[in-house]
Motif scaffolding. Structure first.
Motif, short mmCIF file in Angstrom:
data_model
loop_
_atom_site.label_atom_id
_atom_site.label_comp_id
_atom_site.label_asym_id
_atom_site.label_seq_id
_atom_site.Cartn_x
_atom_site.Cartn_y
_atom_site.Cartn_z
N UNK A 53 -5.79 -3.41 -7.59
CA UNK A 53 -6.10 -3.44 -6.21
C UNK A 53 -4.80 -2.22 -6.31
N UNK A 54 -4.99 -1.72 -5.13
CA UNK A 54 -4.06 -0.60 -4.88
C UNK A 54 -4.25 -0.58 -2.61
N UNK A 55 -2.96 -0.44 -2.57
CA UNK A 55 -3.46 -0.40 -1.12
C UNK A 55 -2.12 1.14 -0.48
N UNK A 56 -3.11 2.26 -0.68
CA UNK A 56 -2.17 3.19 -0.03
C UNK A 56 -0.57 3.32 1.60
N UNK A 57 0.46 2.69 0.35
CA UNK A 57 1.74 2.84 1.88
C UNK A 57 2.12 3.89 1.28
#
Length: 89
Positions: A53-57
């Protein structure tokens, strides 16, 4: 006293198995259910560990704080004890 001769009798023993296998089938069924659960958890898509899972930051995080000017109160000289009035009688 004389004993009468005994006739030799032939005896046949028959061993049959049956009726006691219920617990064995219960254990086999439990093992089958356990294998299915393990196959679903580790071989299925339920716990697919190949994806992450990745979160765009943003690369930078900017925190803007307003300017705050605090003027401390001026130091006052400590109050001096006034001499007690003389009691003239």
């Amino acid at each position: 006293m004389e004993r009468e001769p005994r006739e030799d009798r032939e005896r046949t023993t028959v061993v049959t198995a049956g009726g006691g296998g219920g617990a064995g089938w219960f254990v086999v069924g439990g093992l089958v259910v356990a294998l299915i659960v393990v196959a679903v958890l580790f071989g299925g898509d339920l716990l697919d560990r190949s994806t992450t899972a990745s979160i765009d930051m943003p690369d930078e995080v900017k925190v803007e704080v307003p300017d705050v000017n605090v003027n401390p109160p001026a130091e006052e000289a400590p109050a001096q004890d006034a001499p007690a009035p003389a009691n003239d009688q």
